[in-house]
Write an enzyme that holds these catalytic residues in place. Sequence first.
Site, PDB file in Angstrom:
ATOM      1  N   TYR A  58       0.945  -1.240   0.032  1.00 13.25           N
ATOM      2  CA  TYR A  58       0.100  -0.090   0.064  1.00 13.25           C
ATOM      3  C   TYR A  58       0.865   1.277  -0.008  1.00 13.25           C
ATOM      4  CZ  TYR A  58      -4.177  -2.839   0.906  1.00 13.25           C
ATOM      5  OH  TYR A  58      -5.167  -3.523   0.992  1.00 13.25           O
ATOM      6  N   SER A 212     -13.751  -2.548   0.074  1.00 15.65           N
ATOM      7  CA  SER A 212     -14.581  -1.644  -0.996  1.00 15.65           C
ATOM      8  C   SER A 212     -16.160  -1.911  -0.809  1.00 15.65           C
ATOM      9  CB  SER A 212     -14.305  -2.153  -2.291  1.00 15.65           C
ATOM     10  OG  SER A 212     -14.744  -1.111  -3.262  1.00 15.65           O
ATOM     11  N   PRO A 213     -16.412  -1.456   0.590  1.00 19.27           N
ATOM     12  CA  PRO A 213     -17.855  -1.608   0.897  1.00 19.27           C
ATOM     13  C   PRO A 213     -18.606  -0.506   0.359  1.00 19.27           C
ATOM     14  CG  PRO A 213     -16.667  -0.736   2.748  1.00 19.27           C
ATOM     15  CD  PRO A 213     -15.766  -1.170   1.861  1.00 19.27           C
ATOM     16  N   LEU A 214     -18.000   0.490  -0.265  1.00 13.48           N
ATOM     17  CA  LEU A 214     -18.671   1.542  -0.961  1.00 13.48           C
ATOM     18  C   LEU A 214     -18.572   1.381  -2.610  1.00 13.48           C
ATOM     19  CD1 LEU A 214     -18.026   4.578   1.162  1.00 13.48           C
ATOM     20  CD2 LEU A 214     -20.057   3.057   1.219  1.00 13.48           C
ATOM     21  N   GLY A 216     -15.664   1.281  -4.288  1.00 10.44           N
ATOM     22  CA  GLY A 216     -14.923   2.309  -4.892  1.00 10.44           C
ATOM     23  C   GLY A 216     -15.519   3.714  -5.012  1.00 10.44           C
ATOM     24  N   GLY A 217     -16.480   3.848  -4.135  1.00  3.55           N
ATOM     25  CA  GLY A 217     -17.119   5.513  -4.329  1.00  3.55           C
ATOM     26  C   GLY A 217     -18.426   5.269  -4.873  1.00  3.55           C
ATOM     27  N   LEU A 219     -21.172   3.750  -4.381  1.00  2.22           N
ATOM     28  CA  LEU A 219     -22.190   3.573  -3.804  1.00  2.22           C
ATOM     29  C   LEU A 219     -22.523   5.282  -3.038  1.00  2.22           C
ATOM     30  CD1 LEU A 219     -22.006   0.191  -2.503  1.00  2.22           C
ATOM     31  CD2 LEU A 219     -23.600   1.058  -4.292  1.00  2.22           C
ATOM     32  N   GLY A 221     -22.995   7.538  -4.464  1.00  6.19           N
ATOM     33  CA  GLY A 221     -23.986   8.433  -5.441  1.00  6.19           C
ATOM     34  C   GLY A 221     -23.249   9.466  -5.934  1.00  6.19           C
ATOM     35  N   LYS A 222     -21.885   9.916  -5.700  1.00  5.77           N
ATOM     36  CA  LYS A 222     -21.337  11.128  -6.178  1.00  5.77           C
ATOM     37  C   LYS A 222     -20.773  11.194  -7.391  1.00  5.77           C
ATOM     38  CE  LYS A 222     -16.830  10.017  -4.438  1.00  5.77           C
ATOM     39  NZ  LYS A 222     -15.599  10.471  -3.236  1.00  5.77           N
TER      40      LYS A 222
END
Length: 351
Positions: A58, A212-214, A216-217, A219, A221-222
Site C-alpha cells: 500500500y 470496498s464496501p462503497l 470504490g465510491g 455507492l 452516489g457522487k
Amino acid sequence: MRNKVFGRRSGLRVSELALGTANFGTGWGHGAEREESKRIYDGYLEAGGNFLDTANGYQFGQSEVLLGEFIASERDRLVIASKYTLRTQPQDEGTLKLGNNRKNMVRAVEESLKRLNTDHIDLFWAHISDNVTPMEEILRGFDDLVRAGKIHYAGLSNFPAWRIARADLLAEVRGFAPLVAIQTEYSLAERTADRELLPMAEALGLAATLWSPLGGGFLTGKYRNSQEDTRASKLGILVHAEKSARETSVLDTLLAVAGELDATPTHIAIAWLREKARRSTTALIPILGPRTREQLDGTLGALSVQLSAEQVARLDAASAIPLGVPHEMIAERFPRYTDEDALDLRWPPVI
C-alpha cells in the site's frame, strides 16, 4: 462502535468496522498526506475502533510506515493486519519478491515488522492467490510464523472458495495454526461472494473482512452526474460504475432509502452491511477506506442508522445476482426453512 469475536476460529475481539489504510501516503499519486492520515487514524480510534488493515504494497510501503508511527504509543490495544504476496516497490523486479511462496512470505513479514515498528503482526494475510504455490507451503509458512510469535493469526484474501475450504481442512488434519478469516470484496455493488465465499465462511466459522464496501465510491452516489477527477480516473481499478440496469436499480434504491431516513447513500450502504453481519453466525467486518477525515466522519454516521426489514428487502432485491448452477436448482427444490417449517422430502429430485 461495538466489538465482536472474530469468527468461530479465534477468541480475538475486533471492532465491527475496520479501518483500511491503503490511502495512508501518496506513493501511488493518490492518497493522504501524513497529517490527514493521522486525523483519519485519530477519528477512527475516537469512534471506538481497534482494527487496522494495511499491506506491504500500500502506497509502496508508506502505509505501513505511517501506521507504525501512529500506533507506537498504543500498540497493545490495537489489532494490526497486514498482507504479503504483491511487490512492495515497483522496482522489485523478478519473481523472488512476488507470490505466495514461503521465501517471499518470510521476507515480507520481516520487512513489514520493520516498517510497522513492532515485533508482531496480529493478523497476516496472503493478499491474493498466485495460482502456483501449494496450499501446504502457505499453511506451513503461516504455522512457523505463529510458532515464532511473529504473527498471531493467519488468513486468506482474494482466494477462491475451494482453495480456502481445502486449506481449512489441511490445517486441521496436519495440526497447523488454523486459518481464522477470509477477505473479499463485498457490497451492494459487488455480491458475487454470495455464491460460494460467504456461505463457506459461515459454515466453517471463518470471519470475513469485506473490502470496498462503497464500491470504490460508486455507492456514495457522487459519481452519477459528476465530472470530477475521481479515483477511477487516477487508479483505473477497484471502482464500480453505472453500466447496467442492475447498477442503476441499486443506486436508485439506495438513494430512495437514504431519502426516507434523511441519511446519505454512504450511511445506507454501510448500514446494509451491518444488517448482513447481524444476520450472520460469523463475523462480517466491513473495511472502511477513507482518504480524508471528512470521508471517515461521513461513513461513521452509518452507526446510528437503523434500516427497516422492508428497506433491507428492497436493497437485497435491487442488488441480487444470479447464483447460478447448482445453487438456483437447489434453492428451487429445497428452499431454506426454519424449525417451524416442514421440509417436504417427497419432492423428487429433477436432474
